[in-house]
Design a protein around this motif. Structure first.
Motif, PDB file in Angstrom:
ATOM      1  N   PHE A  19      -1.133  -4.174   6.786  1.00 14.59           N
ATOM      2  CA  PHE A  19      -0.031  -4.169   7.746  1.00 14.59           C
ATOM      3  C   PHE A  19      -0.530  -3.770   9.131  1.00 14.59           C
ATOM      4  CE2 PHE A  19       3.383  -3.140   4.293  1.00 14.59           C
ATOM      5  CZ  PHE A  19       3.347  -4.455   3.862  1.00 14.59           C
ATOM      6  N   VAL A  24       3.408  -6.393   9.426  1.00 17.74           N
ATOM      7  CA  VAL A  24       4.168  -6.385   8.174  1.00 17.74           C
ATOM      8  C   VAL A  24       4.597  -7.799   7.800  1.00 17.74           C
ATOM      9  CG1 VAL A  24       6.297  -5.582   7.051  1.00 17.74           C
ATOM     10  CG2 VAL A  24       4.943  -3.997   8.427  1.00 17.74           C
ATOM     11  N   GLN A  25       5.185  -8.508   8.739  1.00 18.31           N
ATOM     12  CA  GLN A  25       5.724  -9.831   8.422  1.00 18.31           C
ATOM     13  C   GLN A  25       4.638 -10.877   8.213  1.00 18.31           C
ATOM     14  OE1 GLN A  25       8.815 -10.293   7.567  1.00 18.31           O
ATOM     15  NE2 GLN A  25       9.254  -8.159   8.022  1.00 18.31           N
ATOM     16  N   ARG A  50       9.210  -6.292  -0.450  1.00 19.55           N
ATOM     17  CA  ARG A  50       8.422  -5.883   0.716  1.00 19.55           C
ATOM     18  C   ARG A  50       9.061  -4.650   1.361  1.00 19.55           C
ATOM     19  NH1 ARG A  50       5.213  -8.842   3.975  1.00 19.55           N
ATOM     20  NH2 ARG A  50       6.048 -10.759   3.111  1.00 19.55           N
ATOM     21  N   GLU A  51      10.403  -4.669   1.453  1.00 19.81           N
ATOM     22  CA  GLU A  51      11.103  -3.548   2.072  1.00 19.81           C
ATOM     23  C   GLU A  51      10.840  -2.245   1.317  1.00 19.81           C
ATOM     24  OE1 GLU A  51      12.543  -6.550   1.335  1.00 19.81           O
ATOM     25  OE2 GLU A  51      12.547  -7.263   3.409  1.00 19.81           O
ATOM     26  N   VAL A  54       7.293  -1.101   2.181  1.00 17.27           N
ATOM     27  CA  VAL A  54       7.239  -0.504   3.518  1.00 17.27           C
ATOM     28  C   VAL A  54       7.928   0.859   3.513  1.00 17.27           C
ATOM     29  CG1 VAL A  54       7.981  -0.748   5.919  1.00 17.27           C
ATOM     30  CG2 VAL A  54       7.070  -2.732   4.687  1.00 17.27           C
ATOM     31  N   GLU A 104       5.552  -2.339  14.677  1.00 19.20           N
ATOM     32  CA  GLU A 104       6.509  -3.052  13.829  1.00 19.20           C
ATOM     33  C   GLU A 104       7.920  -2.523  14.035  1.00 19.20           C
ATOM     34  OE1 GLU A 104       6.044  -5.645  11.786  1.00 19.20           O
ATOM     35  OE2 GLU A 104       3.915  -5.774  12.266  1.00 19.20           O
ATOM     36  N   THR A 106      10.758  -3.664  15.166  1.00 13.57           N
ATOM     37  CA  THR A 106      11.894  -4.444  14.674  1.00 13.57           C
ATOM     38  C   THR A 106      12.016  -4.349  13.159  1.00 13.57           C
ATOM     39  OG1 THR A 106      11.670  -5.972  16.515  1.00 13.57           O
ATOM     40  CG2 THR A 106      12.946  -6.738  14.651  1.00 13.57           C
ATOM     41  N   THR A 107      10.909  -4.530  12.464  1.00  7.33           N
ATOM     42  CA  THR A 107      10.916  -4.466  10.999  1.00  7.33           C
ATOM     43  C   THR A 107      11.368  -3.096  10.517  1.00  7.33           C
ATOM     44  OG1 THR A 107       9.129  -6.079  10.880  1.00  7.33           O
ATOM     45  CG2 THR A 107       9.476  -4.688   8.935  1.00  7.33           C
ATOM     46  N   LEU A 108      10.814  -2.048  11.124  1.00  5.54           N
ATOM     47  CA  LEU A 108      11.133  -0.703  10.673  1.00  5.54           C
ATOM     48  C   LEU A 108      12.510  -0.260  11.142  1.00  5.54           C
ATOM     49  CD1 LEU A 108       7.595   0.822  11.004  1.00  5.54           C
ATOM     50  CD2 LEU A 108       8.754   0.021   8.957  1.00  5.54           C
ATOM     51  N   ASP A 110      15.058  -2.183  10.942  1.00 10.75           N
ATOM     52  CA  ASP A 110      15.913  -2.684   9.865  1.00 10.75           C
ATOM     53  C   ASP A 110      15.975  -1.724   8.683  1.00 10.75           C
ATOM     54  OD1 ASP A 110      16.369  -4.946  11.390  1.00 10.75           O
ATOM     55  OD2 ASP A 110      14.905  -6.186  10.305  1.00 10.75           O
TER      56      ASP A 110
END
Length: 181
Positions: A19, A24-25, A50-51, A54, A104, A106-108, A110
């Motif tokens: 990652f 991540v994505q 995946r979530e 993470v 990350e 944006t991903t985190l 969420d």
């Protein structure tokens, strides 16, 4: 939080590394499994998504942050320099994960981690300036706390003691406090 099994820990370590390298994505679960020499279904046995993977990587950061702030809140009085030193130490311990958060976002976000960090800063601001800080006090706290956190990732090759002293001294100045408090 229970200690992960050896396989689970290997998955976490490998995923964290990939990652950090690719994002991540852009890292597939198949890549993680292949790097470990396991099947994708074996990875899914330990982490159903995946979530969840993470979240498991970030959980020690969250647990340690909550524990640090709760311990500060239990003190009869807070000494600002000690609080900033503890905050620096927390950030330096979790430097790799904080770097992942920054890259990350944006991903985190969420997963609710960004809200968690904002809540931590609000709780720390309350410890430093009371329950109703002025805009000026709240701003100084954000600059101090954010600056300390940024220093832990911005200067990875500086000796920790030297960096702690410089970052905490700058944090105290940002708070508008002298060493006498």
């Amino acid at each position: 939080m229970p200690r992960p099994t050896d396989t689970k820990q290997r998955i976490l370590d490998t995923a964290r590394e990939l990652f950090a390298q690719k994002g991540v994505q852009k890292t597939s679960l198949q890549e993680i499994a292949a790097q470990l020499g396991i099947t994708k279904p074996a990875l899914y046995y330990h982490f159903p998504s995946r979530e969840e993977l993470v979240r498991s990587i970030m959980q020690p950061l969250i647990d340690d942050g909550d524990a640090f702030i709760s311990a500060q809140e239990e003190l009869d009085s807070v000494e600002p320099r000690a609080l900033l030193e503890g905050y620096f130490d927390f950030n330096i311990r979790h430097r790799a994960d904080i770097m992942l958060v920054l890259t990350e976002l944006t991903t985190l976000s969420d997963l609710g981690l960004v809200d968690t960090v904002f809540t931590w800063r609000q709780r720390l601001t309350t410890l430093l300036f009371g329950p109703s800080p002025t805009l000026g006090e709240a701003t100084r706290a954000v600059v101090a706390l954010g600056g300390i956190q940024d220093c832990t990732v911005q200067f990875p090759h500086v000796a920790e003691d030297e960096l702690r002293d410089a970052a905490v001294t700058a944090g105290m100045a940002a708070l508008g406090l002298t060493e006498a408090g």
